[in-house]
Write an enzyme that holds these catalytic residues in place. Sequence first.
Site, PDB file in Angstrom:
ATOM      1  N   ASP A  16      -2.188   9.439   9.919  1.00 31.06           N
ATOM      2  CA  ASP A  16      -2.966   8.699   8.931  1.00 31.06           C
ATOM      3  C   ASP A  16      -4.304   8.239   9.518  1.00 31.06           C
ATOM      4  O   ASP A  16      -4.368   7.760  10.653  1.00 31.06           O
ATOM      5  CB  ASP A  16      -2.139   7.472   8.507  1.00 31.06           C
ATOM      6  CG  ASP A  16      -2.737   6.743   7.318  1.00 31.06           C
ATOM      7  OD1 ASP A  16      -2.904   7.380   6.275  1.00 31.06           O
ATOM      8  OD2 ASP A  16      -3.018   5.531   7.441  1.00 31.06           O
ATOM      9  N   ASP A  52       0.861  -1.194   0.000  1.00 32.22           N
ATOM     10  CA  ASP A  52       0.000   0.000   0.000  1.00 32.22           C
ATOM     11  C   ASP A  52       0.895   1.240   0.000  1.00 32.22           C
ATOM     12  O   ASP A  52       0.756   2.128   0.836  1.00 32.22           O
ATOM     13  CB  ASP A  52      -0.941  -0.010   1.221  1.00 32.22           C
ATOM     14  CG  ASP A  52      -1.882   1.198   1.219  1.00 32.22           C
ATOM     15  OD1 ASP A  52      -2.021   1.846   0.162  1.00 32.22           O
ATOM     16  OD2 ASP A  52      -2.471   1.497   2.284  1.00 32.22           O
ATOM     17  N   GLU A 105      -5.422  13.366   9.101  1.00 30.50           N
ATOM     18  CA  GLU A 105      -6.285  13.007   7.973  1.00 30.50           C
ATOM     19  C   GLU A 105      -7.641  12.595   8.554  1.00 30.50           C
ATOM     20  O   GLU A 105      -7.779  11.489   9.081  1.00 30.50           O
ATOM     21  CB  GLU A 105      -5.671  11.847   7.185  1.00 30.50           C
ATOM     22  CG  GLU A 105      -6.481  11.492   5.961  1.00 30.50           C
ATOM     23  CD  GLU A 105      -6.205  10.097   5.398  1.00 30.50           C
ATOM     24  OE1 GLU A 105      -6.484   9.875   4.222  1.00 30.50           O
ATOM     25  OE2 GLU A 105      -5.726   9.211   6.149  1.00 30.50           O
ATOM     26  N   GLN A 126      -3.377  -5.291   6.304  1.00 25.19           N
ATOM     27  CA  GLN A 126      -3.131  -4.191   7.254  1.00 25.19           C
ATOM     28  C   GLN A 126      -4.009  -4.373   8.494  1.00 25.19           C
ATOM     29  O   GLN A 126      -5.028  -3.676   8.674  1.00 25.19           O
ATOM     30  CB  GLN A 126      -3.439  -2.839   6.586  1.00 25.19           C
ATOM     31  CG  GLN A 126      -2.440  -2.473   5.500  1.00 25.19           C
ATOM     32  CD  GLN A 126      -2.919  -1.328   4.618  1.00 25.19           C
ATOM     33  OE1 GLN A 126      -4.073  -1.291   4.222  1.00 25.19           O
ATOM     34  NE2 GLN A 126      -2.018  -0.420   4.301  1.00 25.19           N
ATOM     35  N   ASP A 133      -5.707  -3.931  11.937  1.00 27.35           N
ATOM     36  CA  ASP A 133      -5.847  -2.761  12.814  1.00 27.35           C
ATOM     37  C   ASP A 133      -5.216  -3.040  14.178  1.00 27.35           C
ATOM     38  O   ASP A 133      -5.402  -4.125  14.745  1.00 27.35           O
ATOM     39  CB  ASP A 133      -7.327  -2.431  13.038  1.00 27.35           C
ATOM     40  CG  ASP A 133      -7.917  -1.624  11.896  1.00 27.35           C
ATOM     41  OD1 ASP A 133      -7.432  -1.767  10.755  1.00 27.35           O
ATOM     42  OD2 ASP A 133      -8.874  -0.859  12.141  1.00 27.35           O
ATOM     43  N   ARG A 144       2.025  13.806  10.075  1.00 30.98           N
ATOM     44  CA  ARG A 144       0.748  13.728   9.348  1.00 30.98           C
ATOM     45  C   ARG A 144       0.140  12.415   9.838  1.00 30.98           C
ATOM     46  O   ARG A 144       0.692  11.339   9.622  1.00 30.98           O
ATOM     47  CB  ARG A 144       1.015  13.727   7.850  1.00 30.98           C
ATOM     48  CG  ARG A 144      -0.244  13.620   6.979  1.00 30.98           C
ATOM     49  CD  ARG A 144      -0.522  12.181   6.642  1.00 30.98           C
ATOM     50  NE  ARG A 144      -1.626  12.025   5.695  1.00 30.98           N
ATOM     51  CZ  ARG A 144      -2.136  10.857   5.364  1.00 30.98           C
ATOM     52  NH1 ARG A 144      -1.658   9.742   5.875  1.00 30.98           N
ATOM     53  NH2 ARG A 144      -3.108  10.775   4.525  1.00 30.98           N
ATOM     54  N   HIS A 183      -2.918   0.755  11.890  1.00 31.32           N
ATOM     55  CA  HIS A 183      -2.659  -0.643  11.546  1.00 31.32           C
ATOM     56  C   HIS A 183      -1.161  -0.843  11.371  1.00 31.32           C
ATOM     57  O   HIS A 183      -0.401   0.129  11.299  1.00 31.32           O
ATOM     58  CB  HIS A 183      -3.372  -1.003  10.238  1.00 31.32           C
ATOM     59  CG  HIS A 183      -3.116   0.004   9.148  1.00 31.32           C
ATOM     60  ND1 HIS A 183      -3.986   1.039   8.869  1.00 31.32           N
ATOM     61  CD2 HIS A 183      -2.080   0.161   8.286  1.00 31.32           C
ATOM     62  CE1 HIS A 183      -3.503   1.767   7.876  1.00 31.32           C
ATOM     63  NE2 HIS A 183      -2.344   1.261   7.502  1.00 31.32           N
ATOM     64  N   HIS A 200      -1.969  12.202  -2.672  1.00 28.88           N
ATOM     65  CA  HIS A 200      -1.476  10.967  -3.298  1.00 28.88           C
ATOM     66  C   HIS A 200      -2.590   9.938  -3.488  1.00 28.88           C
ATOM     67  O   HIS A 200      -2.376   8.924  -4.143  1.00 28.88           O
ATOM     68  CB  HIS A 200      -0.373  10.372  -2.438  1.00 28.88           C
ATOM     69  CG  HIS A 200      -0.839  10.044  -1.041  1.00 28.88           C
ATOM     70  ND1 HIS A 200      -1.058  11.020  -0.093  1.00 28.88           N
ATOM     71  CD2 HIS A 200      -1.160   8.879  -0.466  1.00 28.88           C
ATOM     72  CE1 HIS A 200      -1.487  10.452   1.014  1.00 28.88           C
ATOM     73  NE2 HIS A 200      -1.563   9.151   0.829  1.00 28.88           N
TER      74      HIS A 200
END
Length: 555
Positions: A205, A65, A244, A173, A175, A203, A108, A311
């Site tokens: 996520d 990812d 985010e 991924q 959690d 930042r 995650h 992105h």
Amino acid sequence: MRITDTSDLWWKTAVVYCLDVEVYLDSDGDGVGDLQGLALRLDYLAELGVTCLWLMPFYPTPDLDDGYDVSDFYGVDPRLGTHGDLVEVIRTANDRGMRVIVDLIVNHTSDRHPWFRSALRSVDSPYRDYYVWREDPPPADEPNEVFPGEVDGMWEKDERSGQWYLHSFYAHQPDLNIGNPKVRDEIAKTIGFWLQLGVSGFRVDAVPYFLEAPLGDVQDGHRLLRDLRRFLQRRSPEAVLLGEVNLPYDEQMKYFGGDDADELTMQFDFVGMQAIYLALARHDPAPLVKALRERPRLAVEAQWANFLRNHDELTLDKLSESERAEVFEAFAPDESQRVYGRGITRRLPPMLGGDPRRVRMAYSLLLTLPGTPVLFYGEEIGMGENPDVPGREAVRTPMQWSSRKNGGFSDVAPSRLVATPPAGGYAPQHVNVADQVEDPDSLLCFVQRLIARYHRSPEIGWGELAILDPGDAAPAVLAHSLRADVGRMVALHNFSDEPAVAQFVLDDEPDGVRLSDLLGPGEVSVGDRREVEVELEAYGFRWFRVARPGDGRLG
Ligand code: NOJ
């Protein structure tokens, strides 16, 4: 505010630039960008006017990812360099007046993370409870709301134990269980580690997923966020959490910590971003005006982060179905340009048909919106996506430095490149830094000029917004002003392909007030009743300083 406050609360007047080291510059000829390559481009970024670099994930990863699947929270992906290389980047960036923030991905881990591997080995593993498990099968028809059509559900079966683990994103991924105090300690330690190496924040996520695991308690999640913020600030008073949080504004307020403002320092404005695209599609600023009016006021330390592209897919999930259809129709007419039923996989210039007037208007708008602008690498030169690459990867192509082989990103054979630049009109031969640096009329030089004016105008980051009435002869013009103790600016943006004449009144201004042009020479006269008339070209824009007698400001 005093002008000196802008240094304490640096993020309120920053220019953030997001880049992925992997595709920025390959210094050792292996087809993958690296930290030593980035170090070579720090002067370029400083010259552009960037003051904060956001480094996308550079951690060890199976890379399923794009690095958001981390297998070691404390490591550096060996393909990109070492901790030493990272420290050199941070130190040199700091020397050039830029801070560095990094992705904090703690919703995650990768399923290759040693914690998860151990957790899978036995239900008695000390790491089993680092993740979220259920005994009973999940509902058969539960969708995966993040990657619909690509990922089935949110639970994956662990065949050995017969239990299911939660994955808000891909099945690889899992959690993390933030209800486990050991996981909380580990997150804090991760924050402490990177701060110690010199970063100025994170930042963060996927914050809502991280805090709102279905089995957890949301209030407890917010308590964790407050704890992390306190910890962050103890370790580094200047550090920020840029979250985010793609939620409606009233929900976002909770992630700022409400009136106490003790959770996230900044959040991306997803609602405003989507309103901009609707406004662009309609040639009418009304949707953006509505969003700006509804946007909650923030505590003085908090800030909105404005952006046009990132992105990921350009998500349109906050628009109504018919609004989304309008934006799709205008900017992603082909089904192949859409993803997950809600997003667009293109960069801005191709969406705007490559029209330089519209592209420049969009960046001018970005730089004048109340808040802090965030640029995605390559936006400054008008890079396009690679339409041959499906999904979100289409916009993650190598930075285009020159017209040379592989756009000057790397010397390897093209087949060994980590990602392929676009062909056609957006190929490096036509869109690259080297050509634009030499051309004062280029987009790069234009963006650089806008950023310089933005830096001279701290009211953009700090000021009180007023939407002005531009009059009947300018129905498609957004006229707004930003007012702070340091002064006031006015910005006009014409969303239409027809010229317009904006007429507005600058109330509350003293005798002798002038409007000086911030983007060119000269000034516009202000009438006795503070009325102003300004002509705008199709997709035109103007920035003005409200110059009051004796205020001592430079143009
Ligand atoms: C949000 C990131 O922006 C995205 O690229 C990623 O796939 C998910 N979080 C999962 O980490």
